[in-house]
Every structure is written in C-alpha cells, then in structure tokens.
Design a protein around this motif. Structure first.
Motif, PDB file in Angstrom:
ATOM      1  N   ASP A 155       0.826  -0.934  -0.100  1.00 10.25           N
ATOM      2  CA  ASP A 155       0.113   0.100   0.030  1.00 10.25           C
ATOM      3  C   ASP A 155       1.264   1.451   0.322  1.00 10.25           C
ATOM      4  N   ARG A 156       0.238   2.564   0.044  1.00  8.57           N
ATOM      5  CA  ARG A 156       1.285   3.915   0.153  1.00  8.57           C
ATOM      6  C   ARG A 156       2.005   4.083   0.989  1.00  8.57           C
ATOM      7  N   ALA A 157       1.548   3.309   1.723  1.00  4.50           N
ATOM      8  CA  ALA A 157       2.282   3.858   3.317  1.00  4.50           C
ATOM      9  C   ALA A 157       3.810   2.862   3.508  1.00  4.50           C
ATOM     10  N   LEU A 158       3.564   2.041   2.824  1.00  3.76           N
ATOM     11  CA  LEU A 158       4.713   1.047   2.616  1.00  3.76           C
ATOM     12  C   LEU A 158       5.649   1.270   1.549  1.00  3.76           C
ATOM     13  N   VAL A 159       5.449   2.178   0.639  1.00  8.13           N
ATOM     14  CA  VAL A 159       6.003   2.397  -0.194  1.00  8.13           C
ATOM     15  C   VAL A 159       7.043   3.787   0.062  1.00  8.13           C
ATOM     16  N   ASP A 160       5.899   5.006   0.983  1.00  9.72           N
ATOM     17  CA  ASP A 160       6.228   5.771   1.730  1.00  9.72           C
ATOM     18  C   ASP A 160       7.709   5.032   2.741  1.00  9.72           C
ATOM     19  N   ALA A 161       6.848   4.398   3.294  1.00  9.23           N
ATOM     20  CA  ALA A 161       8.131   3.265   4.795  1.00  9.23           C
ATOM     21  C   ALA A 161       9.298   3.147   3.845  1.00  9.23           C
ATOM     22  N   LEU A 162       9.464   2.222   3.413  1.00  8.83           N
ATOM     23  CA  LEU A 162      10.876   1.705   2.140  1.00  8.83           C
ATOM     24  C   LEU A 162      11.556   2.908   2.152  1.00  8.83           C
ATOM     25  N   ALA A 163      10.693   4.512   0.924  1.00  8.94           N
ATOM     26  CA  ALA A 163      11.935   4.765   0.847  1.00  8.94           C
ATOM     27  C   ALA A 163      12.370   6.051   2.354  1.00  8.94           C
ATOM     28  N   ASP A 164      11.953   5.737   3.060  1.00  7.19           N
ATOM     29  CA  ASP A 164      12.370   6.847   4.876  1.00  7.19           C
ATOM     30  C   ASP A 164      13.800   6.328   4.261  1.00  7.19           C
ATOM     31  N   GLY A 165      15.154   7.573   3.914  1.00  4.15           N
ATOM     32  CA  GLY A 165      16.349   7.937   3.989  1.00  4.15           C
ATOM     33  C   GLY A 165      16.604   8.225   2.898  1.00  4.15           C
ATOM     34  N   TRP A 166      15.626   8.546   1.461  1.00  4.93           N
ATOM     35  CA  TRP A 166      15.173   8.218   0.373  1.00  4.93           C
ATOM     36  C   TRP A 166      14.630   9.299  -0.112  1.00  4.93           C
ATOM     37  N   THR A 167      15.501  10.435  -1.615  1.00  4.66           N
ATOM     38  CA  THR A 167      14.407  11.274  -1.376  1.00  4.66           C
ATOM     39  C   THR A 167      13.717  10.455  -2.656  1.00  4.66           C
ATOM     40  N   LEU A 168      12.674  10.661  -2.443  1.00  2.32           N
ATOM     41  CA  LEU A 168      10.988  10.106  -3.189  1.00  2.32           C
ATOM     42  C   LEU A 168      10.540  10.638  -4.438  1.00  2.32           C
ATOM     43  N   ASP A 169      11.434  10.857  -5.838  1.00  3.01           N
ATOM     44  CA  ASP A 169      11.186  11.102  -6.845  1.00  3.01           C
ATOM     45  C   ASP A 169       9.881  11.672  -7.517  1.00  3.01           C
ATOM     46  N   GLU A 170       9.774   9.819  -8.314  1.00  8.68           N
ATOM     47  CA  GLU A 170       8.521   9.128  -8.840  1.00  8.68           C
ATOM     48  C   GLU A 170       7.776   8.081  -8.103  1.00  8.68           C
ATOM     49  N   VAL A 171       5.805   8.654  -8.266  1.00  7.90           N
ATOM     50  CA  VAL A 171       5.392   7.480  -7.561  1.00  7.90           C
ATOM     51  C   VAL A 171       4.035   6.971  -8.692  1.00  7.90           C
ATOM     52  N   HIS A 172       4.454   6.495 -10.298  1.00  6.90           N
ATOM     53  CA  HIS A 172       3.521   6.490 -10.994  1.00  6.90           C
ATOM     54  C   HIS A 172       2.547   5.584 -10.906  1.00  6.90           C
ATOM     55  N   ALA A 173       1.753   4.974 -10.723  1.00  6.46           N
ATOM     56  CA  ALA A 173       1.066   3.980 -11.619  1.00  6.46           C
ATOM     57  C   ALA A 173       0.393   3.805 -13.182  1.00  6.46           C
ATOM     58  N   PHE A 174       0.377   2.139 -13.264  1.00  5.63           N
ATOM     59  CA  PHE A 174       0.612   1.809 -14.085  1.00  5.63           C
ATOM     60  C   PHE A 174      -0.093   0.255 -14.596  1.00  5.63           C
ATOM     61  N   GLN A 220      -2.102  -4.211 -11.360  1.00  6.10           N
ATOM     62  CA  GLN A 220      -2.018  -2.185 -10.984  1.00  6.10           C
ATOM     63  C   GLN A 220      -0.919  -2.030  -9.866  1.00  6.10           C
ATOM     64  N   LEU A 221      -0.326  -1.759 -10.866  1.00  2.00           N
ATOM     65  CA  LEU A 221       1.471  -1.291 -10.110  1.00  2.00           C
ATOM     66  C   LEU A 221       1.930  -0.176  -9.930  1.00  2.00           C
ATOM     67  N   TRP A 222       2.746   0.335  -8.930  1.00  2.00           N
ATOM     68  CA  TRP A 222       3.694   1.506  -9.196  1.00  2.00           C
ATOM     69  C   TRP A 222       4.770   1.513  -9.632  1.00  2.00           C
ATOM     70  N   ARG A 223       5.323   2.225 -10.344  1.00  2.00           N
ATOM     71  CA  ARG A 223       6.528   2.573 -10.314  1.00  2.00           C
ATOM     72  C   ARG A 223       7.370   3.144  -9.908  1.00  2.00           C
ATOM     73  N   VAL A 224       8.368   3.491  -8.813  1.00  2.00           N
ATOM     74  CA  VAL A 224       8.380   3.991  -7.559  1.00  2.00           C
ATOM     75  C   VAL A 224      10.142   4.347  -8.474  1.00  2.00           C
ATOM     76  N   THR A 225      10.448   5.632  -8.257  1.00  2.00           N
ATOM     77  CA  THR A 225      11.904   5.943  -8.269  1.00  2.00           C
ATOM     78  C   THR A 225      12.663   7.047  -7.428  1.00  2.00           C
ATOM     79  N   ARG A 226      12.948   7.021  -6.551  1.00  2.00           N
ATOM     80  CA  ARG A 226      13.587   6.968  -5.496  1.00  2.00           C
ATOM     81  C   ARG A 226      14.951   7.260  -5.923  1.00  2.00           C
ATOM     82  N   THR A 227      15.594   8.516  -5.118  1.00  2.00           N
ATOM     83  CA  THR A 227      17.733   8.611  -4.922  1.00  2.00           C
ATOM     84  C   THR A 227      17.899   8.765  -3.706  1.00  2.00           C
ATOM     85  N   ARG A 228      19.157   8.637  -3.280  1.00  2.00           N
ATOM     86  CA  ARG A 228      19.296   8.134  -2.746  1.00  2.00           C
ATOM     87  C   ARG A 228      20.098   9.587  -2.296  1.00  2.00           C
ATOM     88  N   PRO A 229      20.307  10.075  -0.682  1.00  2.00           N
ATOM     89  CA  PRO A 229      20.534  11.858  -1.226  1.00  2.00           C
ATOM     90  C   PRO A 229      22.246  11.611  -0.626  1.00  2.00           C
TER      91      PRO A 229
END
Length: 77
Positions: free
Chosen positions: A40-59, A67-76
């Motif tokens: 769920d979105r809460a888990l996506v946000d939790a897994l991004a902890d310590g990273w910059t969440l650049d994009e969450v794209h639903a497809f 139904q999926l999300w492509r999540v792009t994150r970068t390490r600060p």
C-alpha cells in the motif's frame, strides 16, 4: 561496480489478484509459481525512508490487469 544512487521498485498497489493463491503473511500471496507482495502507499513511503522519493507512477500490466506503481527514489548525497 559502484552502486546506483537511484532505485526503481515495482509494487502492486492492491488490485487484483490480492488475496488469490497461498497466503504467506505480510500481504504476500503465491499464485501460479510467483510470490506477489501487495504494497500500500504507506509501505512505499516507509521503504523510501532515508531516500528522496522522486516519482510514484501508477500503471497497469498484464491480463488481470495488475495494478502497479513504478517508484523512483534517489539516495541523498
């Protein structure tokens, strides 16, 4: 090899076939030889902890459709 400063994560956002197949706990279901973890979105946000969440794209993908999300994150830096 230098690790990439970014990461892409494909996650199911709770669409079909959630609950189909053998339950393994933690919203993981095995169906047709594949284990699928329903995020769920809460888990996506939790897994991004310590990273910059650049994009969450639903497809959607596949015949069900999945139904999926492509999540792009970068390490600060």
């Amino acid at each position: 090899m230098t690790p990439s400063p970014s990461s892409r994560l494909h996650s199911n956002r709770g669409g079909p076939p959630i609950g189909v197949g053998t339950a393994h706990g933690d919203d993981i279901f095995e169906h047709g030889g594949f284990a699928v973890h329903f995020f769920d979105r809460a888990l996506v946000d939790a897994l991004a902890d310590g990273w910059t969440l650049d994009e969450v794209h639903a497809f959607e993908e596949g015949d069900l459709p999945r139904q999926l999300w492509r999540v792009t994150r970068t390490r600060p830096r």
